[in-house]
Design a protein around this motif. Structure first.
Motif, mmCIF file in Angstrom:
data_model
loop_
_atom_site.group_PDB
_atom_site.id
_atom_site.type_symbol
_atom_site.label_atom_id
_atom_site.label_comp_id
_atom_site.label_asym_id
_atom_site.label_seq_id
_atom_site.Cartn_x
_atom_site.Cartn_y
_atom_site.Cartn_z
ATOM 1 N N UNK A 10 0.832 -1.201 0.000
ATOM 2 C CA UNK A 10 0.000 0.000 0.000
ATOM 3 C C UNK A 10 0.869 1.254 0.000
ATOM 4 N N UNK A 11 1.934 1.242 0.788
ATOM 5 C CA UNK A 11 2.854 2.390 0.794
ATOM 6 C C UNK A 11 3.487 2.571 -0.579
ATOM 7 N N UNK A 12 3.907 1.469 -1.171
ATOM 8 C CA UNK A 12 4.526 1.532 -2.495
ATOM 9 C C UNK A 12 3.515 2.042 -3.519
ATOM 10 N N UNK A 13 2.303 1.598 -3.424
ATOM 11 C CA UNK A 13 1.242 2.037 -4.342
ATOM 12 C C UNK A 13 0.998 3.535 -4.179
ATOM 13 N N UNK A 14 0.984 3.997 -2.946
ATOM 14 C CA UNK A 14 0.794 5.426 -2.665
ATOM 15 C C UNK A 14 1.919 6.249 -3.288
ATOM 16 N N UNK A 15 3.154 5.772 -3.178
ATOM 17 C CA UNK A 15 4.300 6.471 -3.763
ATOM 18 C C UNK A 15 4.189 6.543 -5.282
ATOM 19 N N UNK A 16 3.787 5.440 -5.874
ATOM 20 C CA UNK A 16 3.643 5.431 -7.338
ATOM 21 C C UNK A 16 2.541 6.387 -7.791
ATOM 22 N N UNK A 17 1.461 6.455 -7.066
ATOM 23 C CA UNK A 17 0.374 7.380 -7.414
ATOM 24 C C UNK A 17 0.863 8.814 -7.303
ATOM 25 N N UNK A 18 1.567 9.146 -6.226
ATOM 26 C CA UNK A 18 2.099 10.497 -6.057
ATOM 27 C C UNK A 18 3.075 10.835 -7.187
ATOM 28 N N UNK A 19 3.913 9.866 -7.541
ATOM 29 C CA UNK A 19 4.873 10.075 -8.628
ATOM 30 C C UNK A 19 4.144 10.344 -9.942
ATOM 31 N N UNK A 20 3.093 9.587 -10.209
ATOM 32 C CA UNK A 20 2.307 9.787 -11.435
ATOM 33 C C UNK A 20 1.598 11.141 -11.430
ATOM 34 N N UNK A 21 1.088 11.551 -10.292
ATOM 35 C CA UNK A 21 0.426 12.850 -10.196
ATOM 36 C C UNK A 21 1.415 13.989 -10.443
ATOM 37 N N UNK A 22 2.631 13.876 -9.886
ATOM 38 C CA UNK A 22 3.654 14.883 -10.129
ATOM 39 C C UNK A 22 4.031 14.935 -11.614
ATOM 40 N N UNK A 23 4.162 13.753 -12.204
ATOM 41 C CA UNK A 23 4.496 13.679 -13.631
ATOM 42 C C UNK A 23 3.387 14.331 -14.473
ATOM 43 N N UNK A 24 2.122 14.074 -14.111
ATOM 44 C CA UNK A 24 0.994 14.669 -14.843
ATOM 45 C C UNK A 24 1.013 16.189 -14.730
ATOM 46 N N UNK A 25 1.307 16.715 -13.545
ATOM 47 C CA UNK A 25 1.387 18.163 -13.356
ATOM 48 C C UNK A 25 2.523 18.766 -14.182
ATOM 49 N N UNK A 26 3.658 18.070 -14.234
ATOM 50 C CA UNK A 26 4.773 18.541 -15.060
ATOM 51 C C UNK A 26 4.377 18.558 -16.530
ATOM 52 N N UNK A 27 3.693 17.532 -16.978
ATOM 53 C CA UNK A 27 3.256 17.458 -18.377
ATOM 54 C C UNK A 27 2.251 18.563 -18.704
ATOM 55 N N UNK A 28 1.343 18.842 -17.777
ATOM 56 C CA UNK A 28 0.387 19.922 -17.988
ATOM 57 C C UNK A 28 1.103 21.270 -18.094
ATOM 58 N N UNK A 29 2.104 21.473 -17.252
ATOM 59 C CA UNK A 29 2.879 22.710 -17.299
ATOM 60 C C UNK A 29 3.598 22.826 -18.645
ATOM 61 N N UNK A 30 4.213 21.747 -19.080
ATOM 62 C CA UNK A 30 4.905 21.751 -20.380
ATOM 63 C C UNK A 30 3.905 22.009 -21.507
ATOM 64 N N UNK A 31 2.744 21.383 -21.449
ATOM 65 C CA UNK A 31 1.715 21.589 -22.475
ATOM 66 C C UNK A 31 1.250 23.042 -22.525
ATOM 67 N N UNK A 32 1.106 23.668 -21.364
ATOM 68 C CA UNK A 32 0.699 25.079 -21.326
ATOM 69 C C UNK A 32 1.783 25.969 -21.946
#
Length: 99
Positions: A10-32
């Protein structure tokens, strides 16, 4: 492969979700940023295209006006030459008839 305990998974899953969310935010910033750059490029292209159309129109007007002027001059000279030629013909005919 080593078995993970349920809390570790569960901890590992939480870390992966946070990592994916950060990556998505970076991609949105790059897209903007890309969108802003494309908009700026589009505006530049439209502005330069308008200038090019103006210059093309001015060139076309200049060529057409120059051509019309040349045609006017041609017909004036032709008319004067024909008129002067007719006048010279009358003088030569009058001189020839006197003889």
């Amino acid at each position: 492969m080593e078995e993970m305990t349920v809390p570790e998974r569960l901890d590992n899953h939480e870390e992966r979700i946070k990592s994916l969310e950060e990556y998505r935010l970076q991609q949105e910033k790059i897209n903007m940023e890309i969108k802003a750059q494309l908009t700026a490029t589009e505006m530049t292209v439209l502005k330069e295209s308008g200038k090019q159309q103006e210059m093309t129109q001015k060139l076309l007007d200049h060529v057409l006006n120059g051509k019309a002027f040349t045609q006017q001059q041609f017909w004036k000279v032709t008319g004067a030459a024909l008129g002067a030629g007719g006048f010279l013909y009358l003088i030569l005919e009058a001189v020839a008839n006197k003889q």
